[in-house]
Write a protein that holds these residues in place. Structure first.
Motif, PDB file in Angstrom:
ATOM      1  N   CYS A  27      -7.343  -8.436  -5.091  1.00  0.00           N
ATOM      2  CA  CYS A  27      -6.534  -9.652  -5.022  1.00  0.00           C
ATOM      3  C   CYS A  27      -7.223 -10.782  -5.776  1.00  0.00           C
ATOM      4  N   VAL A  28      -6.448 -11.490  -6.599  1.00  0.00           N
ATOM      5  CA  VAL A  28      -6.934 -12.654  -7.345  1.00  0.00           C
ATOM      6  C   VAL A  28      -6.216 -13.887  -6.802  1.00  0.00           C
ATOM      7  N   VAL A  75     -10.802 -16.948  -7.153  1.00  0.00           N
ATOM      8  CA  VAL A  75     -11.648 -16.098  -6.315  1.00  0.00           C
ATOM      9  C   VAL A  75     -11.110 -14.672  -6.353  1.00  0.00           C
ATOM     10  N   CYS A  76     -12.010 -13.721  -6.554  1.00  0.00           N
ATOM     11  CA  CYS A  76     -11.645 -12.307  -6.668  1.00  0.00           C
ATOM     12  C   CYS A  76     -12.038 -11.567  -5.393  1.00  0.00           C
ATOM     13  N   PHE A  77     -11.050 -10.965  -4.743  1.00  0.00           N
ATOM     14  CA  PHE A  77     -11.290 -10.204  -3.517  1.00  0.00           C
ATOM     15  C   PHE A  77     -11.124  -8.717  -3.794  1.00  0.00           C
ATOM     16  N   ASP A  99     -16.368 -12.256  -6.351  1.00  0.00           N
ATOM     17  CA  ASP A  99     -16.653 -12.986  -7.581  1.00  0.00           C
ATOM     18  C   ASP A  99     -15.750 -14.206  -7.636  1.00  0.00           C
ATOM     19  N   ARG A 100     -16.112 -15.169  -8.470  1.00  0.00           N
ATOM     20  CA  ARG A 100     -15.258 -16.337  -8.654  1.00  0.00           C
ATOM     21  C   ARG A 100     -15.481 -16.960 -10.016  1.00  0.00           C
ATOM     22  N   LEU A 101     -14.433 -17.589 -10.521  1.00  0.00           N
ATOM     23  CA  LEU A 101     -14.504 -18.365 -11.748  1.00  0.00           C
ATOM     24  C   LEU A 101     -14.355 -19.826 -11.361  1.00  0.00           C
ATOM     25  N   ILE A 102     -15.331 -20.637 -11.723  1.00  0.00           N
ATOM     26  CA  ILE A 102     -15.329 -22.054 -11.377  1.00  0.00           C
ATOM     27  C   ILE A 102     -15.043 -22.857 -12.630  1.00  0.00           C
ATOM     28  N   GLY A 103     -13.930 -23.585 -12.617  1.00  0.00           N
ATOM     29  CA  GLY A 103     -13.535 -24.302 -13.817  1.00  0.00           C
ATOM     30  C   GLY A 103     -13.348 -23.333 -14.968  1.00  0.00           C
TER      31      GLY A 103
END
Length: 229
Positions: free
Chosen positions: A99-100, A154-156, A163-167
């Motif tokens: 899930c994204v 946020v990657c579930f 994992d996550r992408l910030i900005g």
């Protein structure tokens, strides 16, 4: 393979391929057929086949595959949906294998840019759920996950935040980047898988320059959470 078996295989593939909607599919001559019409064609082909085992097992397997894909479509696979209810967001992220979730705010231009790219990827990676949530609707999640910079993706995987992408830090830190850049970054996290395809057949190529622009690495953010009723 006989022409009959080739026809059966082609029809079965069209019926069971993942995609955002199976209500209409283009036929070889360019016309549109819905699932019922395609299944009727497939049923006729199988009934006329001389292979007894194929007749006995073929339709049942196709029916099971079609039902599984139908349930996935109904649950939102192949779409980029906005979820308003916070508990529903938690439920989806906890129960979906992949899930994204894009945490966004309507006042941020970069959130709109992220929406555009995620919307392009959602139908391609059918087995991954893609969601967007307005941060003001999910205050508990924002605090629990420590979301402070937007956009935040946020990657579930199996209910765990991996994992996550910030900005846009991992996307070249600029507003104009290719969808392939985001795709490659999400693929590195494991939340999308390369072998998945959509029925449009679109493939985003990832050049070496794109890879060089992706500076971030998956973080060890193994955070499992539940929301008590």
């Amino acid at each position: 393979m006989s022409s009959s078996k080739s026809s059966v295989a082609a029809l079965a593939a069209r019926l069971t391929q993942p995609g955002p909607s199976a209500s209409k599919r283009a036929d070889d001559d360019g016309s549109d057929l819905d699932d019922e019409e395609l299944f009727a064609q497939l049923e006729a082909e199988i009934e006329n086949d001389s292979d007894i085992a194929l007749r006995e097992r073929g339709l049942e397997k196709i029916k099971r595959d079609m039902e599984a894909l139908k349930q996935m479509r109904q649950s939102g696979h192949g779409r980029y949906d906005e979820i308003i209810d916070e508990k529903e967001v938690v439920r989806i992220s906890a129960n979906e294998p992949r899930c994204v979730i894009h945490f966004y705010h309507s006042n941020f231009k970069r959130c709109e840019i992220m929406d555009k790219h995620l919307g392009s990827l959602a139908p391609k990676y059918f087995n991954t759920r893609f969601l967007r949530v307005f941060v003001e609707n999910v205050p508990w999640l924002v605090e629990k996950l420590g979301v402070k910079v937007l956009p935040c993706v946020v990657c579930f995987i199996d209910g765990v935040s991996k994992d996550r992408l910030i900005g846009f830090e991992d996307l070249g830190n600029k507003d104009y980047f290719e969808t392939a850049t985001l795709e490659w970054r999400l693929m590195n996290s494991g939340v999308i898988q390369k072998e998945q395809k959509c029925d449009s057949g679109v493939t985003y190529g990832v050049s070496s320059s794109v890879r060089q622009n992706i500076r971030g690495q998956p973080v060890d953010d193994d955070f499992d959470f539940d929301l008590d009723d």
